[in-house]
Enzyme design. Structure first.
Site, PDB file in Angstrom:
ATOM      1  CG  HIS A  83      -2.006  -0.936   1.158  1.00 32.31           C
ATOM      2  ND1 HIS A  83      -3.143  -1.133   2.074  1.00 32.31           N
ATOM      3  CD2 HIS A  83      -2.252  -1.894   0.312  1.00 32.31           C
ATOM      4  CE1 HIS A  83      -3.902  -2.022   1.596  1.00 32.31           C
ATOM      5  NE2 HIS A  83      -3.461  -2.680   0.790  1.00 32.31           N
ATOM      6  CD  GLU A  85      -2.339   4.239   3.038  1.00 36.48           C
ATOM      7  OE1 GLU A  85      -3.399   4.389   3.187  1.00 36.48           O
ATOM      8  OE2 GLU A  85      -1.792   3.302   2.424  1.00 36.48           O
ATOM      9  CB  CYS A 109      -6.638  -0.686   5.042  1.00 35.18           C
ATOM     10  SG  CYS A 109      -4.860  -1.199   5.008  1.00 35.18           S
ATOM     11  CB  CYS A 112      -2.362   1.501   6.010  1.00 27.65           C
ATOM     12  SG  CYS A 112      -1.418   0.607   4.521  1.00 27.65           S
TER      13      CYS A 112
END
Length: 130
Positions: A83, A85, A109, A112
């Site tokens: 992801h 992040e 999410c 993250c």
């Protein structure tokens, strides 16, 4: 009119999202400290790995959207992407992240969000309307 710092860094996050190679979602992130960019990230497969759907690098990315609903379990429908992040945090490292702000194009999410907390990032700014 000069854009605010938040608007500036959200614009950078949006540009980074355009670099995402995920076939399902394009997300960008920027970590900032003292109004200076520390690191950027976008979602996609790890370096050196085949890209998502087009190169067959991600099983989830090859599935039609109608077969996997948004928010579906990543254990049931595996994804090989990192992801945005997480990519930004990995590139910056904990010491650089500590006390900083992360700008993202959509809400993180749960995993993250956990990484953001573990990196001791103090503020999360999310692009409105995402």
């Amino acid at each position: 009119m000069r854009p605010t710092w938040d608007d500036t860094f959200l614009a950078v996050a949006k540009i980074m999202a355009g670099r995402a190679i995920c076939t399902r979602r394009q997300v960008g992130a920027v970590i900032v400290k003292d109004n200076r960019i520390i690191a950027t990230g976008y979602n996609g497969t790890p370096p050196g790995e085949p890209h998502c759907g087009a190169e067959g690098g991600c099983w989830r990315g090859q599935m039609p959207h109608v077969k996997i609903e948004p928010g579906s379990d990543y254990n049931q429908y595996p994804c090989s992407a990192v992801h945005a992040e997480a990519n930004a945090i990995i590139r910056a490292g904990h010491a650089a992240c500590k006390g900083g702000t992360i700008y993202v194009t959509c809400a993180p999410c749960q995993q993250c969000d956990n990484m953001i907390k573990a990196a001791e990032i103090k503020k999360v700014v999310i692009l409105s309307g995402s």
